[in-house]
Scaffold this motif. Structure first.
Motif, PDB file in Angstrom:
ATOM      1  N   PHE A 130       9.520 -67.199 -27.982  1.00  0.00           N
ATOM      2  CA  PHE A 130       9.428 -67.801 -28.991  1.00  0.00           C
ATOM      3  C   PHE A 130       9.456 -69.327 -29.166  1.00  0.00           C
ATOM      4  CE2 PHE A 130      13.826 -66.790 -29.722  1.00  0.00           C
ATOM      5  CZ  PHE A 130      14.238 -68.011 -29.941  1.00  0.00           C
ATOM      6  N   ALA A 131      10.182 -69.759 -27.960  1.00  0.00           N
ATOM      7  CA  ALA A 131      10.145 -71.214 -27.714  1.00  0.00           C
ATOM      8  C   ALA A 131       9.221 -71.946 -26.551  1.00  0.00           C
ATOM      9  CB  ALA A 131      11.763 -71.619 -27.653  1.00  0.00           C
ATOM     10  N   GLU A 132       8.817 -71.158 -25.984  1.00  0.00           N
ATOM     11  CA  GLU A 132       7.924 -71.683 -24.779  1.00  0.00           C
ATOM     12  C   GLU A 132       6.544 -71.031 -24.703  1.00  0.00           C
ATOM     13  OE1 GLU A 132      10.237 -71.616 -21.014  1.00  0.00           O
ATOM     14  OE2 GLU A 132      12.019 -71.463 -22.035  1.00  0.00           O
ATOM     15  N   ARG A 133       6.411 -69.955 -24.493  1.00  0.00           N
ATOM     16  CA  ARG A 133       5.205 -69.038 -24.502  1.00  0.00           C
ATOM     17  C   ARG A 133       4.307 -69.066 -25.836  1.00  0.00           C
ATOM     18  NH1 ARG A 133       5.325 -64.819 -20.145  1.00  0.00           N
ATOM     19  NH2 ARG A 133       4.169 -66.426 -19.042  1.00  0.00           N
ATOM     20  N   LEU A 134       5.160 -68.816 -26.832  1.00  0.00           N
ATOM     21  CA  LEU A 134       4.341 -68.648 -28.148  1.00  0.00           C
ATOM     22  C   LEU A 134       3.622 -70.051 -28.653  1.00  0.00           C
ATOM     23  CD1 LEU A 134       3.361 -67.038 -30.648  1.00  0.00           C
ATOM     24  CD2 LEU A 134       5.382 -67.564 -31.478  1.00  0.00           C
ATOM     25  N   PRO A 135       4.487 -71.088 -28.587  1.00  0.00           N
ATOM     26  CA  PRO A 135       3.718 -72.525 -28.698  1.00  0.00           C
ATOM     27  C   PRO A 135       2.487 -72.741 -28.025  1.00  0.00           C
ATOM     28  CG  PRO A 135       6.061 -72.863 -28.649  1.00  0.00           C
ATOM     29  CD  PRO A 135       5.770 -71.285 -28.046  1.00  0.00           C
ATOM     30  N   GLY A 136       2.568 -72.477 -26.578  1.00  0.00           N
ATOM     31  CA  GLY A 136       1.325 -72.670 -25.834  1.00  0.00           C
ATOM     32  C   GLY A 136       0.032 -71.772 -26.340  1.00  0.00           C
ATOM     33  N   MET A 137       0.419 -70.571 -26.588  1.00  0.00           N
ATOM     34  CA  MET A 137      -0.566 -69.591 -27.166  1.00  0.00           C
ATOM     35  C   MET A 137      -1.208 -70.112 -28.535  1.00  0.00           C
ATOM     36  SD  MET A 137      -1.363 -66.878 -25.174  1.00  0.00           S
ATOM     37  CE  MET A 137      -0.672 -66.255 -23.904  1.00  0.00           C
ATOM     38  N   LEU A 138      -0.368 -70.733 -29.455  1.00  0.00           N
ATOM     39  CA  LEU A 138      -1.004 -71.318 -30.702  1.00  0.00           C
ATOM     40  C   LEU A 138      -1.857 -72.562 -30.387  1.00  0.00           C
ATOM     41  CD1 LEU A 138       2.177 -70.544 -33.160  1.00  0.00           C
ATOM     42  CD2 LEU A 138       0.323 -69.029 -32.512  1.00  0.00           C
ATOM     43  N   GLU A 139      -1.515 -73.345 -29.566  1.00  0.00           N
ATOM     44  CA  GLU A 139      -2.529 -74.433 -29.126  1.00  0.00           C
ATOM     45  C   GLU A 139      -3.569 -73.912 -28.767  1.00  0.00           C
ATOM     46  OE1 GLU A 139      -2.010 -77.852 -29.960  1.00  0.00           O
ATOM     47  OE2 GLU A 139      -0.403 -76.806 -31.101  1.00  0.00           O
ATOM     48  N   ARG A 140      -3.703 -73.071 -28.032  1.00  0.00           N
ATOM     49  CA  ARG A 140      -4.880 -72.462 -27.490  1.00  0.00           C
ATOM     50  C   ARG A 140      -5.853 -72.034 -28.625  1.00  0.00           C
ATOM     51  NH1 ARG A 140      -6.391 -73.465 -21.904  1.00  0.00           N
ATOM     52  NH2 ARG A 140      -4.273 -73.518 -20.842  1.00  0.00           N
ATOM     53  N   VAL A 141      -5.096 -71.342 -29.493  1.00  0.00           N
ATOM     54  CA  VAL A 141      -5.934 -70.863 -30.805  1.00  0.00           C
ATOM     55  C   VAL A 141      -6.451 -72.217 -31.559  1.00  0.00           C
ATOM     56  CG1 VAL A 141      -5.425 -69.662 -33.362  1.00  0.00           C
ATOM     57  CG2 VAL A 141      -4.573 -69.017 -31.049  1.00  0.00           C
ATOM     58  N   ARG A 142      -5.786 -73.167 -31.542  1.00  0.00           N
ATOM     59  CA  ARG A 142      -6.223 -74.318 -32.453  1.00  0.00           C
ATOM     60  C   ARG A 142      -7.220 -74.878 -31.659  1.00  0.00           C
ATOM     61  NH1 ARG A 142       0.243 -75.238 -33.681  1.00  0.00           N
ATOM     62  NH2 ARG A 142       0.181 -75.049 -35.863  1.00  0.00           N
ATOM     63  N   GLU A 143      -7.343 -74.936 -30.078  1.00  0.00           N
ATOM     64  CA  GLU A 143      -8.412 -75.626 -29.472  1.00  0.00           C
ATOM     65  C   GLU A 143      -9.687 -74.652 -29.624  1.00  0.00           C
ATOM     66  OE1 GLU A 143      -7.123 -75.649 -25.451  1.00  0.00           O
ATOM     67  OE2 GLU A 143      -5.519 -77.110 -25.861  1.00  0.00           O
ATOM     68  N   HIS A 144      -9.415 -73.413 -29.768  1.00  0.00           N
ATOM     69  CA  HIS A 144     -10.580 -72.449 -29.837  1.00  0.00           C
ATOM     70  C   HIS A 144     -11.178 -72.490 -31.159  1.00  0.00           C
ATOM     71  CE1 HIS A 144     -12.629 -68.543 -30.052  1.00  0.00           C
ATOM     72  NE2 HIS A 144     -12.971 -68.611 -29.035  1.00  0.00           N
ATOM     73  N   GLY A 158       7.851 -59.031 -32.999  1.00  0.00           N
ATOM     74  CA  GLY A 158       6.995 -60.095 -33.052  1.00  0.00           C
ATOM     75  C   GLY A 158       7.168 -60.948 -34.458  1.00  0.00           C
ATOM     76  N   GLY A 159       7.604 -60.195 -35.162  1.00  0.00           N
ATOM     77  CA  GLY A 159       7.999 -60.832 -36.546  1.00  0.00           C
ATOM     78  C   GLY A 159       9.353 -61.817 -36.211  1.00  0.00           C
ATOM     79  N   LEU A 160      10.378 -61.311 -35.357  1.00  0.00           N
ATOM     80  CA  LEU A 160      11.647 -62.215 -34.949  1.00  0.00           C
ATOM     81  C   LEU A 160      11.225 -63.470 -34.357  1.00  0.00           C
ATOM     82  CD1 LEU A 160      14.792 -60.881 -33.758  1.00  0.00           C
ATOM     83  CD2 LEU A 160      13.551 -62.480 -32.198  1.00  0.00           C
ATOM     84  N   PHE A 161      10.044 -63.181 -33.476  1.00  0.00           N
ATOM     85  CA  PHE A 161       9.393 -64.517 -32.660  1.00  0.00           C
ATOM     86  C   PHE A 161       8.864 -65.435 -33.658  1.00  0.00           C
ATOM     87  CE2 PHE A 161       8.608 -61.625 -28.555  1.00  0.00           C
ATOM     88  CZ  PHE A 161      10.002 -61.737 -28.289  1.00  0.00           C
ATOM     89  N   SER A 162       7.859 -64.826 -34.608  1.00  0.00           N
ATOM     90  CA  SER A 162       7.276 -65.728 -35.416  1.00  0.00           C
ATOM     91  C   SER A 162       8.298 -66.396 -36.484  1.00  0.00           C
ATOM     92  CB  SER A 162       6.395 -64.787 -36.330  1.00  0.00           C
ATOM     93  OG  SER A 162       5.464 -64.113 -35.570  1.00  0.00           O
ATOM     94  N   LEU A 163       9.462 -65.713 -36.870  1.00  0.00           N
ATOM     95  CA  LEU A 163      10.441 -66.314 -37.808  1.00  0.00           C
ATOM     96  C   LEU A 163      11.161 -67.470 -37.113  1.00  0.00           C
ATOM     97  CD1 LEU A 163      11.830 -66.068 -40.638  1.00  0.00           C
ATOM     98  CD2 LEU A 163      13.258 -64.510 -39.542  1.00  0.00           C
ATOM     99  N   CYS A 164      11.631 -67.207 -35.830  1.00  0.00           N
ATOM    100  CA  CYS A 164      12.400 -67.982 -34.964  1.00  0.00           C
ATOM    101  C   CYS A 164      11.620 -69.052 -34.685  1.00  0.00           C
ATOM    102  CB  CYS A 164      12.974 -67.318 -33.583  1.00  0.00           C
ATOM    103  SG  CYS A 164      14.224 -66.245 -33.872  1.00  0.00           S
ATOM    104  N   TYR A 165      10.322 -68.967 -34.459  1.00  0.00           N
ATOM    105  CA  TYR A 165       9.237 -70.131 -34.107  1.00  0.00           C
ATOM    106  C   TYR A 165       9.109 -71.206 -35.220  1.00  0.00           C
ATOM    107  CZ  TYR A 165       4.774 -72.786 -33.029  1.00  0.00           C
ATOM    108  OH  TYR A 165       4.069 -73.781 -32.928  1.00  0.00           O
ATOM    109  N   CYS A 166       9.289 -70.661 -36.355  1.00  0.00           N
ATOM    110  CA  CYS A 166       9.210 -71.469 -37.440  1.00  0.00           C
ATOM    111  C   CYS A 166      10.412 -72.174 -37.794  1.00  0.00           C
ATOM    112  CB  CYS A 166       8.977 -70.502 -38.886  1.00  0.00           C
ATOM    113  SG  CYS A 166       6.953 -70.127 -38.877  1.00  0.00           S
ATOM    114  N   ALA A 167      11.562 -71.468 -37.396  1.00  0.00           N
ATOM    115  CA  ALA A 167      12.931 -72.013 -37.621  1.00  0.00           C
ATOM    116  C   ALA A 167      13.163 -72.950 -36.606  1.00  0.00           C
ATOM    117  CB  ALA A 167      14.137 -70.854 -37.344  1.00  0.00           C
ATOM    118  N   LEU A 168      12.446 -73.423 -35.459  1.00  0.00           N
ATOM    119  CA  LEU A 168      12.611 -74.198 -34.784  1.00  0.00           C
ATOM    120  C   LEU A 168      12.109 -75.687 -35.333  1.00  0.00           C
ATOM    121  CD1 LEU A 168      11.222 -72.908 -31.385  1.00  0.00           C
ATOM    122  CD2 LEU A 168      13.611 -73.425 -31.864  1.00  0.00           C
ATOM    123  N   GLY A 169      11.247 -75.687 -36.373  1.00  0.00           N
ATOM    124  CA  GLY A 169      10.862 -76.632 -37.174  1.00  0.00           C
ATOM    125  C   GLY A 169      10.357 -77.846 -36.596  1.00  0.00           C
ATOM    126  N   CYS A 170       9.323 -77.150 -35.439  1.00  0.00           N
ATOM    127  CA  CYS A 170       8.537 -78.144 -34.752  1.00  0.00           C
ATOM    128  C   CYS A 170       7.160 -78.070 -34.908  1.00  0.00           C
ATOM    129  CB  CYS A 170       8.582 -77.891 -32.979  1.00  0.00           C
ATOM    130  SG  CYS A 170      10.361 -78.197 -32.789  1.00  0.00           S
TER     131      CYS A 170
END
Length: 397
Positions: A130-144, A158-170
């Motif tokens: 949720f803090a390393e791989r997911l951010p990179g995947m979302l940037e690929r989505v944005r590029e595409h 996957g819900g836990l990952f999504s929630l934790c990603y948002c909780a990073l506040g980045c």
């Protein structure tokens, strides 16, 4: 008395179906028929994009048809699966496919396939996802896609990952968050929760006296192979699992029934390994310390906090879900800062709430409509603090 022709035909069909189910099951499997493109592959995880459908309407399980929308939704939708599962659940049957349904509703649709981790990946823990791989995947989505704002749809871990990603506040560009059977408070998780409390008590006692934690050992000792994850999943409902095989024996002469069973089995019998460090993190952060019940994230340090989650949320649970109960999931509600929250209670177990037959009627239309209603709506235009509950199971109500 000589056997009649229909009896011989039935016996022949039973034999042929049984032989194919045992020796050549692949042609029986109806899953993953919706076309997709792999737009990124990092050697383990892959990012799928589902292009627009060519049909003008798609069949649904109740025999009706859904007209494919000609209107493209502005905000792309990213499906975030849990670990340990293969991706067939998202496209299980041609007439019951979540990806085909969402694509028909006009969503630019992406799915993250976490891949099949080998022993070389055993040091990858929860935060790696949720803090390393997911951010990179979302940037690929944005590029595409050419869009910055994204919707996330996370099921289970996957819900836990999504929630934790948002909780990073980045990432200020997450527009909306759909969580399906997403865990939070592991000690308020029904029968399993009581087991986690016992584990917490025992290992907490051991830690106080010896300082020992799960991370003291090599992660390779904690690796959970795919066959074990399949067995554990089935043992959460052993009667239903046994009944499924008994029903198969009774219907071996019915090719369609055998095909449906093989399709479900392709998901349930082919689960993926958990890396060892993931199991260590589950034991340490989720079972013993139960950190998310306090708003903290399952990672080293104090980075991130559930109070930093401000995006609109749709939380979907089921009273029949024995793996993540409504109380476990909805424990997040007092901890987040989101002002637009809706809770939906549906039928079915942990798998069925995502891809079961009733999900197509109970949750898929609501997910699509909920996202469409908020598509492109600036956060300042949303009313202050709305929490809606639909269904019978209401956390804290």
């Amino acid at each position: 008395m000589p056997l009649s022709v229909p009896t011989l035909d039935t016996a022949r069909a039973t034999f042929d179906n049984a032989r194919q189910w045992i020796t050549r099951p692949r042609p029986l499997i109806q899953a993953q028929t919706t076309p997709f493109q792999v737009i990124h592959d990092d050697g383990l995880a892959r990012l799928r994009y589902y292009p627009p459908l060519t049909e003008t309407a798609i069949p649904l399980e109740d025999g009706s048809e859904l007209v494919v929308s000609t209107q493209r939704q502005r905000t792309p939708l990213v499906l975030v699966p849990p670990l340990a599962v293969n991706m067939l659940i998202y496209d299980l049957f041609p007439q019951r496919s979540l990806v085909r349904y969402l694509r028909a509703r006009g969503f630019e649709l992406y799915l993250i396939d976490w891949g099949r981790p080998g022993r070389a990946h055993d040091r990858q823990g929860l935060a790696h996802y949720f803090a390393e791989r997911l951010p990179g995947m979302l940037e690929r989505v944005r590029e595409h896609s050419g869009e910055r704002r994204l919707n996330l749809h996370g099921w289970s871990f996957g819900g836990l990952f999504s929630l934790c990603y948002c909780a990073l506040g980045c990432d200020p560009d997450i527009a909306n968050l759909v969580l399906v059977g997403a865990p939070t408070d592991y000690h308020r998780n029904g029968v399993l929760g009581r087991q986690y409390q016992r584990i917490s008590h025992t290992l907490g006692w051991l830690r106080q006296r010896t300082g020992w934690r799960a991370h003291e050992l090599s992660p390779r000792w904690f690796r959970s192979p795919g066959w074990l994850n399949s067995l554990a999943f089935k043992l959460t409902s052993p009667v239903a699992s046994l009944k499924g095989y008994l029903d198969l024996l009774r219907h071996l002469n019915n090719h369609d029934y055998v095909s449906n069973h093989a399709t479900n089995g392709a998901f349930l019998d082919d689960m993926v390994a958990y890396p060892g460090a993931v199991i260590q993190d589950i034991i340490h952060y989720l079972w013993v310390d139960n950190v998310m019940a306090e708003g903290r994230l399952p990672m080293k340090g104090d980075e991130g906090d559930l109070s930093q989650v401000t995006v609109p949320m749709l939380n979907i649970t089921s009273p029949a879900d024995m793996i993540v109960t409504p109380e476990c999931s909805r424990a997040m509600l007092p901890l987040v800062s989101s002002t637009d929250v809706e809770c939906l209670s549906v039928s079915g177990g942990h798998m069925a709430i995502l891809g079961g037959g009733k999900a197509q009627q109970e949750s898929w239309p609501r997910v699509a409509q909920w996202l469409i209603e908020r598509d492109g709506q600036p956060s300042q235009d949303r009313p202050h603090k709305i929490t809606k509950f639909y269904g019978t199971s209401k956390y804290g109500r």
